[in-house]
Scaffold this motif. Structure first.
Motif, PDB file in Angstrom:
ATOM      1  N   UNK A  49      43.242  35.982 105.372  1.00  0.00           N
ATOM      2  CA  UNK A  49      43.419  36.434 103.896  1.00  0.00           C
ATOM      3  C   UNK A  49      41.808  37.106 103.747  1.00  0.00           C
ATOM      4  N   UNK A  50      40.816  35.994 103.835  1.00  0.00           N
ATOM      5  CA  UNK A  50      39.595  36.236 103.392  1.00  0.00           C
ATOM      6  C   UNK A  50      39.045  37.397 104.188  1.00  0.00           C
ATOM      7  N   UNK A  51      39.132  37.572 105.415  1.00  0.00           N
ATOM      8  CA  UNK A  51      38.810  38.576 106.590  1.00  0.00           C
ATOM      9  C   UNK A  51      39.568  40.007 106.102  1.00  0.00           C
ATOM     10  N   UNK A  52      40.687  39.791 105.669  1.00  0.00           N
ATOM     11  CA  UNK A  52      41.563  41.099 105.474  1.00  0.00           C
ATOM     12  C   UNK A  52      40.851  41.673 104.081  1.00  0.00           C
ATOM     13  N   UNK A  53      40.614  40.717 103.183  1.00  0.00           N
ATOM     14  CA  UNK A  53      39.942  41.093 101.760  1.00  0.00           C
ATOM     15  C   UNK A  53      38.537  41.789 102.093  1.00  0.00           C
ATOM     16  N   UNK A  54      37.868  40.937 102.975  1.00  0.00           N
ATOM     17  CA  UNK A  54      36.443  41.756 103.239  1.00  0.00           C
ATOM     18  C   UNK A  54      36.545  43.020 103.924  1.00  0.00           C
ATOM     19  N   UNK A  55      37.374  43.222 104.860  1.00  0.00           N
ATOM     20  CA  UNK A  55      37.601  44.491 105.266  1.00  0.00           C
ATOM     21  C   UNK A  55      37.964  45.633 104.437  1.00  0.00           C
ATOM     22  N   UNK A  56      38.821  45.281 103.618  1.00  0.00           N
ATOM     23  CA  UNK A  56      39.360  46.278 102.720  1.00  0.00           C
ATOM     24  C   UNK A  56      38.107  46.270 101.157  1.00  0.00           C
ATOM     25  N   UNK A  57      37.147  45.653 101.408  1.00  0.00           N
ATOM     26  CA  UNK A  57      36.165  45.712 100.238  1.00  0.00           C
ATOM     27  C   UNK A  57      36.596  45.115  98.922  1.00  0.00           C
ATOM     28  N   UNK A  58      37.794  44.314  99.085  1.00  0.00           N
ATOM     29  CA  UNK A  58      38.318  43.357  97.850  1.00  0.00           C
ATOM     30  C   UNK A  58      37.445  42.524  97.548  1.00  0.00           C
ATOM     31  N   UNK A  59      36.493  41.830  98.384  1.00  0.00           N
ATOM     32  CA  UNK A  59      35.638  40.846  97.998  1.00  0.00           C
ATOM     33  C   UNK A  59      34.198  41.449  98.425  1.00  0.00           C
ATOM     34  N   UNK A  60      33.167  40.858  97.962  1.00  0.00           N
ATOM     35  CA  UNK A  60      31.734  41.097  98.376  1.00  0.00           C
ATOM     36  C   UNK A  60      31.276  39.699  99.336  1.00  0.00           C
ATOM     37  N   UNK A  61      31.296  40.050 100.577  1.00  0.00           N
ATOM     38  CA  UNK A  61      31.095  39.017 101.486  1.00  0.00           C
ATOM     39  C   UNK A  61      29.842  38.017 101.002  1.00  0.00           C
ATOM     40  N   UNK A  62      29.926  36.637 101.212  1.00  0.00           N
ATOM     41  CA  UNK A  62      28.894  35.938 101.177  1.00  0.00           C
ATOM     42  C   UNK A  62      27.874  35.883 102.360  1.00  0.00           C
ATOM     43  N   UNK A  63      26.920  35.490 102.107  1.00  0.00           N
ATOM     44  CA  UNK A  63      25.798  35.200 103.303  1.00  0.00           C
ATOM     45  C   UNK A  63      26.394  34.402 104.341  1.00  0.00           C
ATOM     46  N   UNK A  64      27.266  33.447 104.021  1.00  0.00           N
ATOM     47  CA  UNK A  64      27.663  32.370 105.001  1.00  0.00           C
ATOM     48  C   UNK A  64      28.988  33.177 105.838  1.00  0.00           C
ATOM     49  N   UNK A  65      29.781  33.942 105.193  1.00  0.00           N
ATOM     50  CA  UNK A  65      30.845  34.753 105.760  1.00  0.00           C
ATOM     51  C   UNK A  65      30.134  35.750 106.771  1.00  0.00           C
ATOM     52  N   UNK A  66      29.058  36.460 106.288  1.00  0.00           N
ATOM     53  CA  UNK A  66      28.464  37.546 107.389  1.00  0.00           C
ATOM     54  C   UNK A  66      27.753  36.725 108.505  1.00  0.00           C
ATOM     55  N   UNK A  67      27.129  35.582 108.143  1.00  0.00           N
ATOM     56  CA  UNK A  67      26.659  34.972 109.344  1.00  0.00           C
ATOM     57  C   UNK A  67      27.599  34.508 110.421  1.00  0.00           C
ATOM     58  N   UNK A  68      28.683  34.083 109.990  1.00  0.00           N
ATOM     59  CA  UNK A  68      29.804  33.768 110.800  1.00  0.00           C
ATOM     60  C   UNK A  68      30.350  34.968 111.759  1.00  0.00           C
ATOM     61  N   UNK A  69      30.400  36.249 111.001  1.00  0.00           N
ATOM     62  CA  UNK A  69      30.933  37.231 111.429  1.00  0.00           C
ATOM     63  C   UNK A  69      29.901  37.794 112.619  1.00  0.00           C
ATOM     64  N   UNK A  70      28.745  37.766 112.140  1.00  0.00           N
ATOM     65  CA  UNK A  70      27.455  38.149 113.019  1.00  0.00           C
ATOM     66  C   UNK A  70      27.443  37.599 114.358  1.00  0.00           C
ATOM     67  N   UNK A  71      27.678  36.175 114.252  1.00  0.00           N
ATOM     68  CA  UNK A  71      27.775  35.410 115.236  1.00  0.00           C
ATOM     69  C   UNK A  71      28.915  35.637 116.364  1.00  0.00           C
ATOM     70  N   UNK A  72      29.982  35.902 115.785  1.00  0.00           N
ATOM     71  CA  UNK A  72      31.085  36.424 116.571  1.00  0.00           C
ATOM     72  C   UNK A  72      30.898  37.697 117.419  1.00  0.00           C
TER      73      UNK A  72
END
Length: 199
Positions: A49-72
């Motif tokens: 749900x968090x990934x979906x909301x981030x992709x639809x720009x319903x939330x402003x991603x946190x640094x922690x979320x972006x870091x995890x996605x950058x790793x992937x």
């Protein structure tokens, strides 16, 4: 267990445009790999749900979320953010340096020297408010070289369980393979330069 890594307050108009482009780029990266939201959730440890909301720009991603996605996705945060900005010029004027803010943690990140084709290093100015505490569970790229030079205030940095108190004028140099944590105990905020060099 998937974690909810939510954004902070509603961004301003410029932040909203960046979040929209960032969300679209995150969706593109997932589509390029042929992953479902469930597969990305398994790889990143972030809930669908968090990934979906981030992709639809319903939330402003946190640094922690972006870091995890950058790793992937195997890129630094600056590389990801630069992909949603225009190609950086050789001379980057102060007024043109992209600024990103994680309001929930009190972290402001200025891309002083954004990633550029053919260059392995970048410079970032970081600011943490007093009491700010940011933990990254992994580096965006394993073996990433970082140099942290504190300009004002003091920064407590934990690198794979080793703790370092970095005062004004001090420089901490490291290669990042595991978890890191950045804390500003105060008094006052901390401002530092982060040099990032790809392995």
């Amino acid at each position: 267990m998937k974690q909810e890594v939510m954004g902070g307050q509603a961004p301003d108009q410029a932040g909203t445009r960046l979040d929209t482009r960032l969300g679209a780029r995150l969706a593109e990266l997932r589509a390029e790999r042929g992953w479902s939201l469930g597969e990305l959730a398994d790889r990143s440890g972030i809930s669908r749900s968090t990934l979906s909301r981030a992709e639809r720009a319903e939330i402003s991603p946190t640094a922690s979320l972006l870091n995890r996605l950058c790793h992937v996705y195997g890129r630094t945060m600056s590389q990801l953010l630069s992909e949603v900005e225009s190609e950086p010029a050789l001379l980057v004027r102060a007024a043109e340096q992209p600024v990103w803010e994680d309001r929930s943690s009190g972290f402001v990140r200025r891309s002083v020297s954004p990633p550029h084709a053919g260059l392995r290093a970048e410079l970032v100015e970081g600011r943490l408010a007093e009491g700010a505490d940011i933990a990254y569970d992994r580096p965006p790229v394993p073996g990433l070289e970082q140099h942290i030079w504190v300009l004002e205030g003091a920064l407590d940095v934990t690198v794979q369980e080793a703790e370092h108190h970095v005062g004004a004028g001090d420089c901490l140099r490291m290669r990042v393979w595991g978890p890191t944590r950045f804390r500003c105990a105060g008094p006052g905020a901390v401002r530092y330069v982060l040099a990032v060099v790809l392995p």
